[in-house]
Write a protein that holds these residues in place. Structure first.
Motif, PDB file in Angstrom:
ATOM      1  N   THR B 237       0.834  -1.203   0.000  1.00 31.87           N
ATOM      2  CA  THR B 237       0.000   0.000   0.000  1.00 31.87           C
ATOM      3  C   THR B 237       0.871   1.255   0.000  1.00 31.87           C
ATOM      4  O   THR B 237       0.648   2.177  -0.797  1.00 31.87           O
ATOM      5  CB  THR B 237      -0.932   0.016   1.228  1.00 31.87           C
ATOM      6  N   LEU B 238       1.855   1.272   0.904  1.00 30.14           N
ATOM      7  CA  LEU B 238       2.725   2.449   0.976  1.00 30.14           C
ATOM      8  C   LEU B 238       3.459   2.645  -0.349  1.00 30.14           C
ATOM      9  O   LEU B 238       3.533   3.754  -0.879  1.00 30.14           O
ATOM     10  CB  LEU B 238       3.730   2.295   2.126  1.00 30.14           C
ATOM     11  N   GLY B 239       3.975   1.538  -0.906  1.00 32.71           N
ATOM     12  CA  GLY B 239       4.692   1.617  -2.179  1.00 32.71           C
ATOM     13  C   GLY B 239       3.797   2.151  -3.280  1.00 32.71           C
ATOM     14  O   GLY B 239       4.178   3.043  -4.050  1.00 32.71           O
ATOM     15  N   ALA B 240       2.560   1.622  -3.357  1.00 35.52           N
ATOM     16  CA  ALA B 240       1.629   2.031  -4.408  1.00 35.52           C
ATOM     17  C   ALA B 240       1.288   3.509  -4.265  1.00 35.52           C
ATOM     18  O   ALA B 240       1.232   4.249  -5.255  1.00 35.52           O
ATOM     19  CB  ALA B 240       0.361   1.179  -4.342  1.00 35.52           C
ATOM     20  N   MET B 246       4.120  10.128  -6.989  1.00 26.79           N
ATOM     21  CA  MET B 246       5.176  10.569  -7.891  1.00 26.79           C
ATOM     22  C   MET B 246       4.615  10.802  -9.286  1.00 26.79           C
ATOM     23  O   MET B 246       4.891  11.818  -9.925  1.00 26.79           O
ATOM     24  CB  MET B 246       6.303   9.530  -7.932  1.00 26.79           C
ATOM     25  N   ILE B 247       3.800   9.853  -9.779  1.00 24.82           N
ATOM     26  CA  ILE B 247       3.233   9.977 -11.129  1.00 24.82           C
ATOM     27  C   ILE B 247       2.357  11.224 -11.208  1.00 24.82           C
ATOM     28  O   ILE B 247       2.480  12.040 -12.124  1.00 24.82           O
ATOM     29  CB  ILE B 247       2.410   8.714 -11.494  1.00 24.82           C
ATOM     30  N   VAL B 273      -8.975  13.884 -10.887  1.00 24.90           N
ATOM     31  CA  VAL B 273      -7.783  13.245 -11.434  1.00 24.90           C
ATOM     32  C   VAL B 273      -7.029  12.512 -10.331  1.00 24.90           C
ATOM     33  O   VAL B 273      -6.425  11.475 -10.550  1.00 24.90           O
ATOM     34  CB  VAL B 273      -6.887  14.290 -12.132  1.00 24.90           C
ATOM     35  N   ILE B 274      -7.101  13.047  -9.111  1.00 23.61           N
ATOM     36  CA  ILE B 274      -6.425  12.379  -8.000  1.00 23.61           C
ATOM     37  C   ILE B 274      -7.272  11.239  -7.461  1.00 23.61           C
ATOM     38  O   ILE B 274      -6.784  10.138  -7.241  1.00 23.61           O
ATOM     39  CB  ILE B 274      -6.136  13.385  -6.854  1.00 23.61           C
TER      40      ILE B 274
END
Lengths: 371, 386
Positions: B237-240, B246-247, B273-274
């Protein structure tokens, strides 16, 4: 007349299924072929589970044994022959016309409750809540706000007394059930704001007091909050939320595992619609009171316009100032913004952001007021 | 990572469940019962629940036989009436008399293990296969252990953390905050590490005390596999979220470079968009997590001498969750029967049951347990699902 049902017999003690035929003779005597039970028994002693689409019929013996058969039709005739009903609920469930009628009924009920019924119930129930309960709720809300976001007021005591006198004059003819009280706080994160707490306390932030040009504008804001109190909006909102929760559970409690998102949706929609309606009611109250008191109602529109300018251009710019410097900064910034509306930021264009906001767009409110 | 089905020497004896229901057929049952529930002011809801469960249990089949739900609607109705009164008291007290909320929560904490046990026992006792009932060997002591041990441990941990903290802490706005004001946050933070353990204890409690006729079930996984699963979920989850941030950051800085978005409508679109990618990622993650957890639970549950097994796939699960939600939103909820059937079918066909010992099972009788526990559990959202 006798009946033969082909199916499977379970003794209820072991997991074995045995293919068998269940015979019911004209007198209602039940026998199995092959003879799996030591003695015959009366058909009236067997209970039949109600029919469910796609599943075999189940006949239960008094000792826990079970006979399963796919032959619903013969069973229905047999039961009917002995004066018993079978499959009435299933017949109701399998007709397309019933599904359509039921859909209309369910959607209609949901629509009427959400858009009308719950609000009506809340309006009727809210005045029944004892004032002491409201006061207790209100003071605990204020305690929480003081702990989390609000700060002590920075207004001079003369200014506080002046506004308190103004509020007393504006509410001199108030004969409602509340003991009215005005509280001053520095808004900080809540910025220029005023809100009514259950039980009769109205909180005014320093920033809003600074934003007002004159007493009439402050009166407008305070009377708007009094409108929220008089219409018991907060209590109605709390009651509506509980009611939506209960109704949603009653309807979808049987829905098993539905995404929480779906369950939350009705409440969010209701919330939005409710607060917009509440703002309109409070606006109307404020305008009516201002007319009675002989205060220019146009000043209420002016303070709304000033609030809009402030939130568009001045809120963050003036947040770091304190005391009289903040007063000056807010007035200067709003004046600059109003002199040149296109400066800094764009106007509120409405559109879908308008529908999802809890306040009606300011322009819409001002237009309503001038009618 | 999935455990292959043929890892035992008698792989022929394990069969997948099948689900024979259809969304269209269930729609008729669901909507008619819902209408009857409304017309009878909620009283029929108990009968509606029984018909729903009979449909889903009956259409879940193993080795040519369907499961059965035998709950008595009248007892469910009584349970519901008690649950509604308790819910009303609970919400009235927490809303209008906040001072009494804490004692009430204490009373509930004492009641919850009881509710948990009654609820599981009622459900299992009223589940049958080949007309032999399942049963639950009630143990209140074990239930109190499941609920209270993690809570007590988290309180202890919170006490330790609290006493170790300095009296005044710097908040992120630079002001000093008294540590007593942070107590709720400390309690919450100290409870989070207990969640995998609580999940494990609950699963083990339910499965260890369950049996089908004379055939006992037991749970073989340790708490470690639950911590592994939850830990991996946290890391992913944290990684995603970091990757997403970043994207989005790159996209936004490209669009709004030197020109911060000020128009509310533009801001609104920016929020969309977010929000949309965040929701999509959430569905993928919850699909992944649910399928891993389902697989873990099944692989660790022994049915007699052999284990069940599960081969759930995260992507497929996420797709079902996501499309079901879309279907429900765009049909005002009328898609629900199809959504429920899709989920039930997926759950069934990815659950494998050892069938070797089934034929030799004999019935064992247990005293009937009330539906009150189950209904209260339903209302206070205490999920007891396997």
């Amino acid at each position: 007349m006798s009946f033969a049902l082909a199916g499977r017999y379970f003794d209820g003690l072991t997991a074995q299924a045995i293919d068998a035929t269940l015979n019911v003779d004209a007198e209602g005597g039940v026998t199995l072929e092959p003879p799996l039970r030591p003695s015959s028994l009366q058909f009236s002693l067997l209970s039949a589970d109600s029919r469910i689409a796609g599943l075999p019929a189940t006949l239960r013996f008094p000792d826990g044994a079970v006979f399963e058969t796919p032959d619903h039709d013969t069973l229905a005739i047999c039961l009917h022959h002995f004066g018993r009903r079978y499959g009435h609920l299933h017949r109701l469930e399998k007709k397309i016309i019933n599904a359509i009628v039921a859909s209309v009924l369910v959607l209609g009920f949901a629509g009427v409750s959400y858009f009308w019924g719950i609000g009506l119930v809340a309006r009727a129930v809210a005045p029944l809540v004892p004032t002491e309960v409201e006061q207790q709720l209100g003071s605990s809300v204020l305690d929480q706000l003081d702990k989390l976001v609000l700060e002590p007021t920075q207004l001079s005591s003369e200014r506080q007394q002046q506004i308190t006198r103004l509020f007393a004059a504006d509410t001199a003819h108030y004969h409602g059930s509340y003991q009215l009280r005005l509280a001053f706080r520095h808004g900080h994160y809540l910025a220029a704001n005023a809100f009514a707490l259950p039980g009769g306390t109205i909180v005014l932030t320093d920033e809003l007091a600074m934003l007002a040009d004159n007493d009439a504008q402050l009166s407008g804001v305070l009377l708007h909050e009094l409108g929220h109190l008089e219409h018991r909006h907060l209590m109605r909102n709390i009651i509506s939320q509980s009611a939506v929760g209960v109704v949603t559970l009653l309807i979808l409690g049987d829905a098993g595992t539905v995404s929480n998102l779906v369950l939350a949706l009705p409440n969010i929609l209701l919330q939005t619609a409710f607060s917009r309606e509440a703002e309109r009611e409070a606006d109307d109250y404020a305008v009516a009171q201002m007319r009675q008191l002989g205060i220019a109602t146009s000043e209420f529109g002016n303070i709304l316009a000033r609030l809009e300018s402030y939130y568009h251009a001045c809120r963050s710019k003036t947040a770091s100032e304190n005391g009289p410097q903040q007063d000056e900064a807010i007035k200067r910034c709003v004046a600059a913004k109003q002199a040149n509306p296109t400066s800094g930021q764009d106007d509120n264009t409405g559109g879908w952001t308008d529908y999802l906001s809890t306040h009606p767009a300011t322009r819409e409110r001002i237009d309503r007021l001038s009618k | 990572m999935d455990r292959p089905i043929n890892d035992t020497n008698n792989n022929n004896s394990r069969q997948a469940l099948e689900f024979t229901g259809s969304g269209t057929e269930y729609f008729g049952i669901w909507i008619v019962n819902l209408a009857l529930t409304i017309v009878t002011l909620g009283i029929f809801s108990a009968w509606a629940k029984v018909r729903r469960l009979r449909y889903f249990y009956g259409h879940t089949r193993l080795d040519g036989h369907g499961f059965e739900y035998l709950g008595d609607p009248k007892r469910i109705l009584i349970g519901r009436l008690i649950a509604v009164s308790l819910l009303a008291i609970y919400s009235a007290v927490t809303r209008y008399l906040p001072a009494y909320a804490f004692p009430l929560v204490c009373v509930l904490a004492v009641l919850i293990p009881f509710i948990l046990v009654s609820s599981i026992a009622f459900t299992l006792r009223n589940t049958a296969y080949r007309h032999i009932r399942f049963r639950f060997r009630t143990s209140y002591a074990a239930a109190y252990k499941v609920v209270w041990l993690p809570i007590l441990l988290s309180l202890l941990l919170a006490g330790f953390v609290y006493s170790a903290l300095p009296q005044q802490l710097a908040s992120n706005q630079g002001a000093m905050v008294d540590k007593a004001n942070l107590l709720p946050q400390i309690l919450l933070l100290c409870f989070i590490p207990m969640i995998p353990w609580l999940d494990y204890l609950r699963a083990r409690f339910v499965i260890d005390h369950s049996q089908y006729g004379s055939l006992r079930c037991n749970f073989t996984a340790g708490a470690g596999s639950f911590y592994g699963l939850y830990g991996l979920m946290l890391v992913i989850t944290l990684g995603a979220m970091l990757l997403l941030l970043m994207i989005l950051g790159v996209i936004f800085s490209a669009i709004f470079v030197g020109k911060p978005p000020t128009n509310p409508a533009a801001l609104g679109k920016m929020v969309l968009v977010i929000v949309i990618p965040v929701y999509l990622v959430m569905f993928l993650l919850s699909g992944w997590f649910t399928s891993r957890r389902n697989t873990l639970l099944r692989n660790s549950a022994m049915f007699g001498k052999q284990a069940l097994s599960g081969d759930f796939k995260g992507g497929a699960m996420a797709w079902i969750l996501f499309t079901n939600l879309l279907g429900m939103v765009f049909t005002l909820g009328l898609f629900y029967p199809w959504a429920a059937v899709r989920q039930a079918r997926y759950n069934a066909v990815h659950t494998w049951i050892p069938t070797e010992e089934l034929a030799s099972v004999t019935a064992e009788h247990d005293v009937d347990r009330s539906a009150v526990g189950e209904e209260i559990g339903d209302f206070f959202d205490i999920d007891i699902g396997l």
